[in-house]
Motif scaffolding. Structure first.
Motif, PDB file in Angstrom:
ATOM      1  N   MET A   1       1.023  -1.092  -0.010  1.00 34.23           N
ATOM      2  CA  MET A   1       0.117  -0.111   0.088  1.00 34.23           C
ATOM      3  C   MET A   1       0.913   1.220  -0.033  1.00 34.23           C
TER       4      MET A   1
ATOM      5  N   ARG B   1      -9.693  -9.715  -1.212  1.00 31.72           N
ATOM      6  CA  ARG B   1      -9.280  -8.414  -0.589  1.00 31.72           C
ATOM      7  C   ARG B   1      -8.198  -7.822  -1.043  1.00 31.72           C
TER       8      ARG B   1
ATOM      9  N   SER C   1      -7.275  -8.036  -4.285  1.00 27.15           N
ATOM     10  CA  SER C   1      -7.869  -7.389  -5.506  1.00 27.15           C
ATOM     11  C   SER C   1      -8.829  -6.131  -5.393  1.00 27.15           C
ATOM     12  N   ALA C   2      -9.325  -6.199  -4.192  1.00 23.18           N
ATOM     13  CA  ALA C   2     -10.101  -4.949  -3.817  1.00 23.18           C
ATOM     14  C   ALA C   2      -9.480  -3.683  -3.938  1.00 23.18           C
ATOM     15  N   VAL C   3      -8.024  -3.572  -3.642  1.00 22.39           N
ATOM     16  CA  VAL C   3      -7.447  -2.412  -3.461  1.00 22.39           C
ATOM     17  C   VAL C   3      -6.248  -2.299  -4.516  1.00 22.39           C
ATOM     18  N   ALA C   4      -6.337  -3.241  -5.493  1.00 16.24           N
ATOM     19  CA  ALA C   4      -5.301  -3.549  -6.600  1.00 16.24           C
ATOM     20  C   ALA C   4      -5.757  -2.535  -7.658  1.00 16.24           C
ATOM     21  N   ASP C   5      -4.929  -2.212  -8.735  1.00 16.50           N
ATOM     22  CA  ASP C   5      -5.205  -1.262  -9.932  1.00 16.50           C
ATOM     23  C   ASP C   5      -5.898  -2.253 -10.933  1.00 16.50           C
TER      24      ASP C   5
ATOM     25  N   THR D   1     -10.254   4.028   1.285  1.00 20.92           N
ATOM     26  CA  THR D   1      -9.808   3.519   0.090  1.00 20.92           C
ATOM     27  C   THR D   1      -8.747   2.726   0.272  1.00 20.92           C
TER      28      THR D   1
ATOM     29  N   CYS E   1      -8.479   0.304   3.049  1.00 22.55           N
ATOM     30  CA  CYS E   1      -8.990  -0.645   3.934  1.00 22.55           C
ATOM     31  C   CYS E   1      -8.970  -1.932   3.305  1.00 22.55           C
ATOM     32  N   ILE E   2      -8.206  -2.877   3.798  1.00 19.54           N
ATOM     33  CA  ILE E   2      -8.076  -4.244   3.020  1.00 19.54           C
ATOM     34  C   ILE E   2      -9.198  -5.235   3.682  1.00 19.54           C
TER      35      ILE E   2
ATOM     36  N   LEU F   1     -14.967   0.521  -9.897  1.00 21.56           N
ATOM     37  CA  LEU F   1     -14.436   1.601  -9.078  1.00 21.56           C
ATOM     38  C   LEU F   1     -13.481   2.158  -9.907  1.00 21.56           C
TER      39      LEU F   1
ATOM     40  N   GLY G   1     -10.503   4.177 -11.462  1.00 25.56           N
ATOM     41  CA  GLY G   1      -9.095   3.697 -11.363  1.00 25.56           C
ATOM     42  C   GLY G   1      -8.675   2.285 -11.012  1.00 25.56           C
ATOM     43  N   GLN G   2      -9.851   1.479 -11.049  1.00 28.55           N
ATOM     44  CA  GLN G   2      -9.585  -0.021 -11.007  1.00 28.55           C
ATOM     45  C   GLN G   2     -10.053  -0.766 -12.089  1.00 28.55           C
ATOM     46  N   GLU G   3      -9.242  -1.750 -12.530  1.00 29.37           N
ATOM     47  CA  GLU G   3      -9.929  -2.767 -13.696  1.00 29.37           C
ATOM     48  C   GLU G   3      -9.976  -4.137 -13.154  1.00 29.37           C
TER      49      GLU G   3
ATOM     50  N   TRP H   1     -15.520  -4.070  -4.746  1.00 33.27           N
ATOM     51  CA  TRP H   1     -15.706  -4.708  -3.417  1.00 33.27           C
ATOM     52  C   TRP H   1     -15.393  -3.379  -2.346  1.00 33.27           C
TER      53      TRP H   1
ATOM     54  N   LEU I   1     -14.505  -1.596   1.343  1.00 30.64           N
ATOM     55  CA  LEU I   1     -14.376  -2.221   2.727  1.00 30.64           C
ATOM     56  C   LEU I   1     -14.409  -0.915   3.353  1.00 30.64           C
TER      57      LEU I   1
ATOM     58  N   THR J   1      -2.828  -1.201   7.296  1.00 34.70           N
ATOM     59  CA  THR J   1      -2.585  -0.178   6.225  1.00 34.70           C
ATOM     60  C   THR J   1      -2.737   1.484   6.692  1.00 34.70           C
TER      61      THR J   1
END
Ligand SMILES: Nc1nc2c(c(=O)[nH]1)N[C@H]1C(S)=C(S)[C@@H](COP(=O)(O)OP(=O)(O)OC[C@H]3O[C@@H](n4cnc5c(=O)[nH]c(N)nc54)[C@H](O)[C@@H]3O)O[C@H]1N2
Ligand SMILES: Nc1nc2c(c(=O)[nH]1)N[C@H]1C(S)=C(S)[C@@H](COP(=O)(O)OP(=O)(O)OC[C@H]3O[C@@H](n4cnc5c(=O)[nH]c(N)nc54)[C@H](O)[C@@H]3O)O[C@H]1N2
Ligand code: SF4
Ligand code: SF4
Ligand code: SF4
Ligand code: SF4
Ligand code: SF4
Ligand SMILES: [Mo]
Lengths: 352, 879, 264
Positions: free
Chosen positions: B25, B43, B45-49, C10, C12-13, C63, C65-67, C75, C77, C162
């Motif tokens: 991160m 989870r 993937s949820a914060v990946a680009d 943005t 949070c995992i 979301l 910026g996300q692909e 998702w 969180l 994080t």
């Protein structure tokens, strides 16, 4: 140790955390709502138009039990009773002592029973005196507690000293007036108490609710007299009945206004248990009003009217109470009201 | 943290390594692109680009295609590849690639059922591997690590058709984006996004990192997954540089430590080879086979002698070969699953489970329990009585009355263990960083540390055998067993153990500074050469906790990393051949012309005073053979191996094979599965069809949740964790749910030929069906944390999984198999294989077409003891 | 000194370390071992014994910026907690004075005073505080009053790997939050916004000491879009009560007089 939900062996771990003193029955049982299972695809809880979080409540349901709506009734009746007693005493030139006496009795009993009901509802009844630790102007319950405290003792005094001669008698009369003074808010503050919460249907109707509650207090009192085996002069009866008629009329009028004010929370007054109670209350009160308007002083008619009126008054209290629970459970009731800028924010800032 | 792009593939880093993930991160906040390639949207993937859904078991194709992309479009780091890898090396004429042999390499030995790597070598020389399978071919032993000066002939134009680069190019030529779509289910558009992001973040100015864990390793060809990534990273010049590398995210808090100082059967501390009974007949023989005339392993004798001195002290002398003969010898493959199957055949009498819960955590619980029922005695050391400790009364087959407790002879001993907070010691984490933990509280009751148990057990045994003259007891009696003990419970001092591991001068017991001070004349003792220096100056180095703010960004004074507190391995590669940083942005270590030595942010991973210009003279020996521009000092030739001439059982180059149980026919080669894979062909271990098994149409993959830990004994007893994931569940796509009539929150039963389990249904788009060859392939996701004990209980996913393993490291294939799912709960009393498959097996023939895992030449592999067939088979005769 | 939380959803995992750290530090009981089927959220909401709660929102929309190969999916969180409102409904409602504002400007419930009247429960516009039936008292996040006293940061913030939960001096947090928002907007995430960062943003509560950075409408996270501390709107209720009771008095007097006058 197993079932305390912490699984800390007291002989090994120290229980010193803030939450360590939480008394536990059995975990899970404390949160009946948690038996909930979402049966649909999780992403279906996301709706473009009106999203909610798996349809879960955004607010907490009121934790109060039956004794609270009953208290609304009892307290309200007591307040109205104290007021009527004072009026009769002041303007009766001694001819309405019977009415005064029984009104003071009703008020006194109401004060005592009401206090008992409230204490019964507390999570920690032994701490009921904490209610009088502070006076908090922002808290209707705080002010209400003080009102109840004063009113209850005053009504008690006035009842015990009723009919006495000399100083004690004068003291009784004085506390009668005090009781009346505090009896007025006593029968009204409960409406403010509900109105000043986040519960949608209560908050939305906070202007009309007091009128409704006062109306019910009065009609409740009148109906009660229809049932009590007290010997009243005809003249006294007339007073009570006219007082009651006003109450019932206000009641029915206020109900209509409340429905209008409820707005997005209206379903709570239309559907489910609360809806049914609400309709019942309207019918019962209407019927008893009709009866009390019929001419003639038949006792049977009085009793019937009393029964209907009392039932109506109680039904109404429970209806409002249940409606609150229902609307707290419904996240959309909260969300939609706020979207219609019933909140504080300027329209503009709400576009997300 | 310094990477410009991070590809997380084969790991669910955010869920399984949350603390390490903080740095990902951090890198993202600094602008790095985060890519997650995973069958599931997790989870992480949820914060990946970018998230790329891939079919479980197809990564070699995806990575191979990336290699092809890099080569075809000349995106590789030319100078790095030319000078630091074996790309220009010329290979033997008789080497044949999978291109030529339909999925096999040259050297397949049908008789032995394994490869003879002879033809894989460089032209004119024989090379050994620095790590990995040291007896890859159990024919006549050749120098196990030794090599002459790497390759003899190079072609620096990289044009020679027999140079590694050209062979590599040809090998991966068929790994096209189209094949990626067909095999992995990844549309070309998505593939190119990854390829470009990776290439754009590599080179002089930028670096990219790969993070993987058991999503890559747990396959019958797991090792080759990582090989493929290594090749890719070498081509891109991302090894030995800040923000680069291939990060193996290790598992248990000190699992790295337990490979360095191994709990593994086939190595000694510091990755020294375990003596083999057939070949290592004497100390001289052993050294001859493991010593290396070139590269760092030429230091080998110093390490083994110091190790033996540490163990046997005064008893070890030059004359008696340092008591080498007292060491046990390896008689064959004694890896986990092999041992368990031997156990099932009654060959294992006793079993220690110290910190393991195999009936839940390991493959095929039913078979595991069946094997344990054959034991005379079982010792379990754990916090609570685990499913493994209670296998004799709490198990599906007993629930069903198929097995009666009374009929189980095994005697079970349970010892409560001390937790890490109740004992001193160190953890070695993913980054090879040793961090010390101090005892916070006394262990309660009879709970004792592993150190306490092992040491006192040893003490008592030595006492028991003190008068024995039997040579086999010699080692036991000769051991230096004299750690000081502390406290009423006589806990051996963990620091004393660290001191021994770190090494000291025998004469005066003074700690050594590092392995460069170790000698082969018996004057030094060291319990693990790579950890040498961890007790430098008599200071407990792992216990250092200087805050990041008070030191350089590399933070050398937090804990201690092996070797010699070096944070990045092979960091010589962060400088160009002339010793200058490749770029300002990525400067790390460099050659200081004034001081005439290597210096930089980190401990340079090179001979400190050796100038970049150094070239070894003809007669050079040992580490003097390493030229000044060869960063990979552990390799005989100091180069990064794009092509591995030896060391691997299943070929010098990674090749895509389908899992043991797949859903499609291998579109790349006639050889369906890894030819050298380990199979256990036994009644209790039935396999599905290699592909297209009508009974088991779906792909199953298994994994972890943040909320629980592995086999669950550490989390299922804790209410604070249990309430977060209270029930075993399966993740399925809405499409599959509709097809099978599953409802969210309801029950489903998942079956394979090995067993049947039930689970709650969690419908989600996060586990997408894959469209391949016009077919829709559904995947079922199963966490494997539940068992029959604890606050929250549930069926164990491992009841479903068969014994089958990678040949190099014998790791199980638990990430990709096939199975079926139906709505509703399972039959009362879970069904597991106790005698033969749950379902009637179908023959290989379906509509006339043969479904074979192997080409005919491979097919004749014979089956050894315990039904094992595979590369290790031959080494497997019990002795 | 006013301290609080800035929770940046943005990054949070969804590891729930905060939820566990809170339970562990405060030694709270579990609130039932029940499977909800709500994605990975099995504790469902904040409550008397869940003072930190992590929400899992599976959205059929991408979301910014996300692909992902999944197509339109993302998702969200988010770790929720008591907001420690500037105008705290619970505090203003508490008749016993059990709820008070501490020297850290946090809102704290004194378990030894609370008598479980339950008025705070209906007065929190966020549905945070709750009465544990088998305990009888109301409970919620204390902002780790005990830890703050000891100079430690709250357990949840400490545990967050994080730094999605940032604890600190309120003014500083607000600046940090605005910078972060700035950055996200620059990177094209136009939908990002601060929830309850100050009185301007949320007049109904006059700002939250625990505020959030969100990327979808508040309702998506089960947060009200425009919460109000009920007492702020008390005046009209009291006024109409005043009229009503005077009306009652008048009615009583009227009834008496009319009957006396017309009485025979
Ligand atoms: N909270 C928590 N943390 C843990 C553990 C735990 O139990 N709980 N266990 C620890 C241990 S022992 C270990 S070994 C590590 C393991 O750490 P990880 O390997 O990250 O954990 P897994 O969930 O087993 O697998 C990672 C991912 O691999 C994906 N996957 C499965 N098959 C394939 C495939 O063929 N290709 C690709 N690209 N991906 C695939 C799965 O979908 C899963 O998301 O975690 C450690 N950390
Ligand atoms: N299907 C499937 N199966 C898998 C995997 C998968 O991804 N999918 N992953 C595999 C992987 S990577 C791993 S690492 C294994 C893990 O499998 P196991 O290692 O069998 O499972 P754990 O629960 O980690 O077992 C560790 C045990 O050690 C105990 N313990 C903890 N500390 C101590 C201590 O100090 N002393 C002693 N004596 N005991 C202690 C714990 O209570 C626990 O019971 O599972 C493997 N199995
Ligand atoms: S559980 Fe322990 S090892 Fe795993 S991430 Fe958290 S701190 Fe690290
Ligand atoms: S969020 Fe609710 S409980 Fe928390 S301070 Fe505000 S009003 Fe009180
Ligand atoms: S329940 Fe306790 S905290 Fe809540 S308002 Fe009543 S006394 Fe105050
Ligand atoms: S501040 Fe303390 S009490 Fe509040 S949520 Fe965090 S850990 Fe729990
Ligand atoms: S600890 Fe941090 S990252 Fe983990 S769930 Fe809580 S807020 Fe999110
Ligand atoms: Mo692991």
């Amino acid at each position: 140790m197993e079932e305390d939900g912490r699984h800390i062996a007291p002989d090994l771990g120290l229980l010193t955390g803030e939450g360590s003193q939480q008394r536990i029955g059995t975990a899970g049982e404390a949160f009946p709502s948690r038996t909930f299972i979402w049966r649909d695809l999780p992403s279906h809880s996301f709706e473009e138009e009106q999203p909610t979080y798996y349809g879960r409540p955004v607010l907490k349901e009121p934790v109060w039990i039956w004794s609270v709506p009953v208290y609304f009734y009892v307290g309200g009746t007591a307040g109205a009773s104290a007021v009527l007693a004072a009026a009769a005493h002041a303007l009766g030139e001694g001819e309405l002592d019977g009415l005064v006496k029984s009104c003071r009795r009703v008020a006194a009993v109401g004060g005592v029973v009401g206090s008992a009901l409230l204490v019964y509802d507390l999570g920690r009844p032994e701490r009921f005196l904490h209610m009088l630790r502070v006076i908090r102007p922002t808290s209707a319950m705080s002010l209400g507690s003080w009102v109840l405290a004063v009113a209850a003792s005053a009504t008690l005094g006035s009842a015990l000293l009723a009919g006495r001669k000399g100083f004690l008698g004068r003291l009784g009369d004085l506390s009668g007036y005090v009781a009346a003074l505090f009896g007025m808010p006593l029968s009204g503050y409960t409406a403010v108490l509900l109105g000043n919460t986040a519960v949608p249907v209560w908050n939305a109707t906070r202007r009309s609710l007091p009128h409704l509650f006062i109306g019910t207090s009065v009609s409740g009192l009148a109906s009660l007299f229809g049932l009590l085996p007290v010997g009243l002069e005809p003249q006294e009866r007339t007073i009570v009945e006219r007082f009651g008629v006003v109450g019932k009329v206000v009641d029915l009028a206020a109900m209509a206004v409340v429905e209008r004010e409820a707005g997005h929370a209206e379903p709570a007054l239309k559907e489910g248990v609360s809806g049914a109670l609400w309709t019942a209350a309207r019918i019962l009160t209407g019927a008893s009003l009709a009866l009390s308007l019929l001419p003639g002083g038949k006792r049977a008619r009085r009793v019937a009217g009393g029964l209907l009126g009392t039932a109506g008054a109680l039904a109404l209290r429970f209806a409002v109470f249940q409606a609150g629970k229902a609307s707290a459970r419904d996240p959309r009731a909260t969300f939609r009201r706020q979207r219609d800028s019933h909140g504080e924010a300027p329209e503009s800032s709400l576009d997300r | 943290m310094n990477a410009d792009c991070i590809v997380i593939q084969g790991s669910n880093m955010a869920e399984c390594h949350p603390v390490a993930f903080r740095w990902v991160m951090e890198a993202k906040a600094r602008g790095a692109k985060i890519i997650h390639v995973d069958p599931r949207f997790t989870r992480t993937s949820a914060v990946a680009d970018l998230h790329v859904p891939i079919r479980a078991g197809s990564d070699v194709v995806f990575l191979g295609a990336l290699i092809r992309h890099v080569i075809e479009n000349e995106r590789y780091f030319k100078e790095y590849v030319l000078r630091y890898t074996n790309a220009p090396a010329i290979l033997k004429e008789d080497f044949k690639d999978t291109e030529d042999l339909d999925g096999l390499f040259s050297g397949w030995d049908g008789e032995k059922g394994q490869y003879d790597p002879a033809s894989w070598g460089y032209e004119g020389v024989e090379v050994g591997a620095a790590a990995g399978q040291r007896e890859s071919y159990t024919g006549e032993p050749f120098s196990q690590r030794g090599t002459q000066h790497g390759a003899e002939r190079f072609d620096f134009t990289l044009r020679n058709p027999r140079c590694v680069f050209q062979v590599l190019k040809r090998h991966f030529s068929r790994y096209t984006p189209e094949i990626v779509e067909e095999v992995c289910g990844i549309p070309p558009g998505l593939f190119f996004k990854v390829a470009e992001a990776l290439c754009d973040s590599s080179g002089r100015e930028r670096t990219a990192a790969f993070c993987y864990a058991v999503g890559w390793t747990q396959h019958s060809t797991g090792v080759q997954y990582i090989r493929t990534a290594s090749i890719l990273q070498l081509l891109l010049g991302n090894i030995g540089r800040p923000g680069g590398g291939i990060l193996a995210l290790r598992g248990h808090s000190s699992i790295q430590g337990s490979t360095d100082i191994p709990t593994l059967y086939d190595i000694l501390p510091g990755y020294l080879a375990m003596p083999k009974d057939k070949t290592d007949t004497s100390f001289e023989e052993y050294v001859k086979l493991n010593d290396s005339p070139t590269g760092w392993w030429s230091e080998f004798p110093k390490y083994i002698v110091s190790l033996l001195k540490a163990w046997f002290g005064a008893a070890a002398t030059k004359e008696n070969g340092w008591l080498f003969d007292a060491l046990p010898r390896l008689s064959g493959d004694h890896s986990h699953m092999t041992t368990v199957s031997a156990m099932a055949d009654g060959l294992v009498k006793g079993y220690f489970l110290m910190g393991e819960n195999p009936t839940v955590g390991s493959m095929h619980g039913a078979f595991h329990r069946a094997a344990m029922r054959k034991l005379d005695w079982l010792v379990v050391r754990d916090f609570a009585v685990t499913e493994s400790a209670d296998f004799w009364r709490d198990a599906p087959e007993i629930e069903r009355g198929e097995v009666r407790t009374e009929s189980i002879p095994t005697e079970v001993f349970f010892f409560p263990c001390a937790a890490h907070t109740e004992k001193d010691g160190s953890f070695t984490n993913t980054q090879r960083l040793l961090q010390w933990h101090h005892k916070a509280v006394e262990p309660p009751g009879d709970c004792r540390s592993e150190l306490h148990f092992a040491w006192h057990l040893g003490r008592r045994l030595r006492d028991l055998y003190k008068d024995s003259t039997d040579p086999k007891d010699r080692g036991l009696l000769a051991l230096t067993w004299d750690y000081p003990v502390e406290d009423a419970i006589e806990e051996p001092s963990a620091e004393a153990v660290l001191k021994e591991i770190s090494g000291f001068r025998v004469a005066d017991g003074a700690p050594v500074d590092g392995f460069t001070q170790l000698k082969d004349d018996g004057s030094t003792a060291c319990g693990c050469w790579i950890y040498s220096g961890s007790y430098k100056d008599g200071v407990n180095q792992p216990a250092r906790r200087k805050s990041a703010r008070e030191q350089s960004w590399v933070a050398p004074e937090w804990g201690w990393a092996w070797p010699v507190n070096r944070r990045i391995l092979y960091n010589r590669a962060s400088a160009d051949p002339e010793g200058r940083p490749w770029s300002e942005r990525k400067r790390y270590v460099w050659w200081d012309e004034e001081k005439k030595k290597w210096t930089g942010e980190d401990e340079p991973d090179f001979i400190l005073e050796r100038p970049p210009s150094y070239r070894p003279p003809e007669d050079a020996q040992g580490i003097d053979t390493l030229a000044g521009d060869t960063p990979f000092v552990m390799q005989g030739d100091g180069l990064g191996w794009l092509f591995a001439p030896t060391g691997l059982m299943d070929g010098p180059l990674p090749t895509h094979y389908e899992p043991q149980e797949g859903v499609i026919e291998n579109p790349l080669y006639g050889q369906q599965c890894n030819p050298t894979r380990m199979e256990w062909n036994r009644r209790e271990n039935p396999y599905h069809r290699p592909w297209n098994d009508p009974r088991f149409p779906h792909v199953i993959t298994t994994y972890r949740l943040t909320e629980h830990h592995t086999a669950g004994a550490m989390s299922r007893w804790l209410s604070w964790l249990s309430e977060l994931q209270p029930a075993m569940f399966c993740e399925v796509s809405p499409e599959l749910a509709r097809e099978k009539g599953l409802t969210n929150g309801g029950w489903a039963t998942i079956t394979t030929a090995r067993g049947e389990i039930e689970a709650r249904v969690l419908m989600t788009e996060r586990l997408p069906p894959l469209r391949m060859r016009g077919r829709v392939i559904h995947q079922i996701g199963l966490p494997y944390h539940w068992g029959s004990k604890g606050l929250v209980r549930g069926d164990a996913a491992n009841e479903l999984i068969a014994f089958v393993a990678d040949p190099n490291v014998s790791i199980q294939e638990s990430k990709a198999l096939t199975g079926n799912i139906v709505a509703g709960r399972r039959s009362r009393g879970r069904r597991v294989v106790t005698s033969g498959p749950l379902v009637p097996s179908l023959g290989g023939n379906r509509d006339g077409k043969d479904l074979n895992r192997d080409l005919p030449v491979v097919g004749q592999k014979r089956t050894g003891p315990h039904g094992i067939s595979g590369a290790r088979m031959k080494q497997d005769e019990e002795t | 000194m006013a301290v609080g939380f800035f929770t940046d959803t943005t990054i949070c995992i969804g590891c729930k370390a905060c939820e566990v750290a809170c339970k562990q530090w405060n030694q709270l009981p579990d609130d039932g071992l029940l499977f909800t089927g709500m994605s990975y959220d099995n504790t469902a909401s904040l409550g008397a014994s869940t003072w930190r709660h992590v929400s899992f929102i599976e959205r059929p929309v991408p979301l910014t910026g996300q692909e992902t190969g999944l197509g339109d999916f993302s998702w969200l969180l988010m770790s929720d907690v008591c907001k420690h409102c500037q105008r705290a409904g619970c505090l203003e409602a508490c008749p016993t004075g059990a709820i008070l504002r501490t020297e850290f400007d946090s809102v704290y419930v004194q378990p030894d005073i609370c008598n479980g009247c339950g008025y705070c429960v209906v007065s929190c516009p966020f549905g945070v505080i709750d009465r544990r039936e088998d305990d009888g008292r109301a409970w919620k996040c204390t902002l780790c009053y005990d830890r703050l006293k000891g100079g430690l940061e709250p357990a949840c913030a400490k545990a967050c790997p994080t730094d999605s939960i940032q604890f600190g001096d309120l003014d500083e947090l607000q600046d940090r939050a605005r910078d972060r928002l700035e950055r996200l907007h620059r990177h094209g995430m136009a939908e990002a916004y601060l929830y309850g960062a100050d009185a301007a943003g949320q007049p109904g509560t006059e700002g939250l000491n625990a505020f959030f950075l969100l990327v979808d409408r508040p309702e998506v996270y089960n947060l009200p879009s425009d919460p109000v501390a009920p007492a702020k709107k008390a005046a009209p209720a009291w006024t109409s009560m005043a009229f009503a009771v005077l009306g009652m008095a008048a009615a009583a007097v009227g009834a008496v007089l009319s009957a006396r006058g017309g009485g025979d």
